[in-house]
Write an enzyme that holds these catalytic residues in place. Structure first.
Site, PDB file in Angstrom:
ATOM      1  N   LYS A 152      15.741  36.081 -25.488  1.00  0.00           N
ATOM      2  CA  LYS A 152      16.603  34.951 -25.122  1.00  0.00           C
ATOM      3  C   LYS A 152      15.789  33.742 -24.686  1.00  0.00           C
ATOM      4  O   LYS A 152      16.014  32.620 -25.146  1.00  0.00           O
ATOM      5  CB  LYS A 152      17.542  35.373 -23.995  1.00  0.00           C
ATOM      6  N   ASN A 153      14.817  33.957 -23.782  1.00  0.00           N
ATOM      7  CA  ASN A 153      14.095  32.817 -23.211  1.00  0.00           C
ATOM      8  C   ASN A 153      13.257  32.098 -24.254  1.00  0.00           C
ATOM      9  O   ASN A 153      13.098  30.876 -24.188  1.00  0.00           O
ATOM     10  CB  ASN A 153      13.220  33.293 -22.046  1.00  0.00           C
TER      11      ASN A 153
ATOM     12  N   ARG B 279      22.110  26.089 -18.764  1.00  0.00           N
ATOM     13  CA  ARG B 279      20.876  25.589 -18.183  1.00  0.00           C
ATOM     14  C   ARG B 279      19.815  25.289 -19.245  1.00  0.00           C
ATOM     15  O   ARG B 279      19.037  24.349 -19.133  1.00  0.00           O
ATOM     16  CB  ARG B 279      20.324  26.589 -17.161  1.00  0.00           C
TER      17      ARG B 279
ATOM     18  N   ASP C 233      22.779  30.680 -14.068  1.00  0.00           N
ATOM     19  CA  ASP C 233      22.966  31.695 -13.037  1.00  0.00           C
ATOM     20  C   ASP C 233      23.002  31.103 -11.642  1.00  0.00           C
ATOM     21  O   ASP C 233      22.333  30.118 -11.355  1.00  0.00           O
ATOM     22  CB  ASP C 233      21.800  32.701 -13.067  1.00  0.00           C
TER      23      ASP C 233
ATOM     24  N   ASP D 120      12.776  38.495 -13.610  1.00  0.00           N
ATOM     25  CA  ASP D 120      13.990  38.969 -14.281  1.00  0.00           C
ATOM     26  C   ASP D 120      14.116  40.489 -14.278  1.00  0.00           C
ATOM     27  O   ASP D 120      15.193  41.014 -14.583  1.00  0.00           O
ATOM     28  CB  ASP D 120      14.023  38.464 -15.728  1.00  0.00           C
TER      29      ASP D 120
ATOM     30  N   MET E  92      10.553  34.233  -5.990  1.00  0.00           N
ATOM     31  CA  MET E  92      10.795  33.012  -6.751  1.00  0.00           C
ATOM     32  C   MET E  92      12.233  32.493  -6.660  1.00  0.00           C
ATOM     33  O   MET E  92      12.485  31.322  -6.916  1.00  0.00           O
ATOM     34  CB  MET E  92      10.395  33.233  -8.216  1.00  0.00           C
TER      35      MET E  92
END
Length: 435
Positions: free
Chosen positions: A22-23, A97, A121, A319, A341
């Protein structure tokens, strides 16, 4: 709002193949805006966030053709830039985002880029300063409409410069790189993110004619070019999904094989799961997780409690911390999870505590997990997914729990995991989607 109903306590077996990352997809799809030529991208995951970005590009005027289920061509040769200042774009862009990453390539190619304050998120503050400070250093002028929460950058041209990023932001680095590849002169970016997905973006840009050196390090040197051409690019498998399947196998005492994981791009991920006692074997480019009745957390050499924390690459990805936390609830031993983070990502542990897990939430960043060694199973319950990663963690907990659990707001899980219920049923999970 859709719901998952999960009958827990069943073992899984068989093979599962991770989706495209996804990223990475969100980055490389934005990069098609840098050229008027056709770009082909394969292994694109069929998930909400990626599909939403593809929709935004289509509204912007990008010609998009679906070649196969996971392969698209994109051609940005006749864009409708007026869309960027429309009310429709403010609505479309604010719900994703990842839409922030269209700004860099638009600024590089057309001298302007606009974005509404993006959503995503609810996992704590993820500021955009790094993105816009980078654009300003390259010569752009920044403006912000406070009433409409709308950002913009404009420049007649961009000029290469030296910059030290105040944080190794992955999306910030990606955005600045996409702006700098067409700037005049040389740009050096120190404290750049160096995640595999950022490396993939740089490799794609180089195949389009960009001149980027230092790929894989935290110092990128970019020599600007006047024009970029088309290319073909394949997205890596999603490392977060791979970690999710490892955790799921351990929690359900199952034996599964995760296919085609691109092992060399997984970094610390296999090692961290091994530290909490999970056996996994490399078989070619697959990961085999054998059935385990018990797995024991390793302490540090001096006997002190193991601490697992997140950090920018090559550190452990944030993640997967929620996955590690949930898996640790059934390990033998204790572990301190330190989420450095993001400050709100651990709040989902309340639901795990309701299910019988022994977790002490020390503060918004730290939780101590006292493993139950499968001696006491989690109890089924009803819960709501607060974000993508907490959602999959709760799903893993439900698959291991006794009884039938319900998870609401599964649209959050769908944002990051492709057809997850269908794929899990194929390896034996008892999961039903109710629309």
């Amino acid at each position: 709002m859709a719901t998952f109903v999960i009958e827990g306590g069943h073992k899984l077996s068989g093979d599962i193949t991770p989706q495209g990352a996804k990223n990475e997809a969100l980055q490389v799809i934005c990069a098609v805006l840098l050229t008027k030529d056709k770009v082909t991208i394969s292994n694109i995951p069929d998930i909400r966030d990626v599909n939403k970005l593809i929709y935004i590009l289509s509204e912007l005027g990008v010609k998009i053709e679906k070649i196969k289920s996971d392969t698209y061509t994109f051609q940005a040769d006749d864009l409708n830039l007026k869309y960027l200042e429309s009310e429709k774009f403010k609505q479309d862009g604010s719900s994703l985002r990842g839409s922030i990453m269209i700004v860099g390539p638009l600024l590089a190619r057309f001298g302007k880029g606009y974005i509404p304050r993006p959503g995503g998120d609810k996992i704590g503050r993820r500021r955009l300063d790094t993105h816009f400070e980078g654009f300003i250093k390259l010569g752009a002028k920044f403006r912000y409409n406070k009433d409409e929460k709308f950002y913009g950058v404009e420049a007649d041209y961009l000029t290469g410069t030296n910059m030290l990023l105040d944080e190794a932001s992955v999306t910030g680095t990606a955005n600045i790189v996409m702006a700098a590849v067409m700037a005049k002169g040389i740009t050096t970016i120190y404290n750049a993110a160096c995640e595999p997905y950022l490396q993939q973006l740089c490799k794609m840009l180089n195949s389009m004619g960009a001149k980027i050196r230092g790929v894989g390090s935290n110092l990128l040197i970019i020599e600007g070019v006047e024009i970029l051409s088309g290319c073909s690019h394949r997205i890596l498998p999603d490392m977060i999904e791979i970690g999710s399947w490892i955790g799921m196998a351990a929690m359900t005492k199952s034996s599964i094989t995760i296919k085609n994981v691109s092992w060399d791009d997984l970094g610390l991920i296999p090692r961290v799961f091994q530290k909490i006692g999970i056996n996994l074997e490399r078989k070619g480019d697959d990961i085999f997780i054998p059935e385990q009745d018990s797995y024991e957390i390793q302490n540090f050499i001096d006997g002190s409690i193991l601490t697992i924390s997140d950090a920018p690459w090559p550190g452990f990805t944030p993640d997967l911390l929620s996955i590690i936390l949930v898996v640790a609830t059934q390990a033998k031993g204790s572990v301190l999870i330190h989420q450095k983070m993001f400050e709100s990502r651990l709040f989902f542990v309340d639901k795990l505590i309701d299910m019988g897990a022994k977790v002490i939430l020390c503060d918004p960043h730290r939780a101590t997990v006292i493993g139950m060694n499968h001696e006491s199973s989690l109890k089924a319950t009803t819960m709501t997914s607060p974000d993508i990663r907490a959602g999959i963690s709760l799903l893993i907990a439900a698959l291991s729990a006794k009884g039938t659990s319900t998870i609401h707001n599964i649209e959050q899980i769908d944002r990051g995991y492709q057809n997850i219920d269908t794929r899990l049923r194929a390896i034996g999970a008892k999961i039903t989607r109710i629309e």
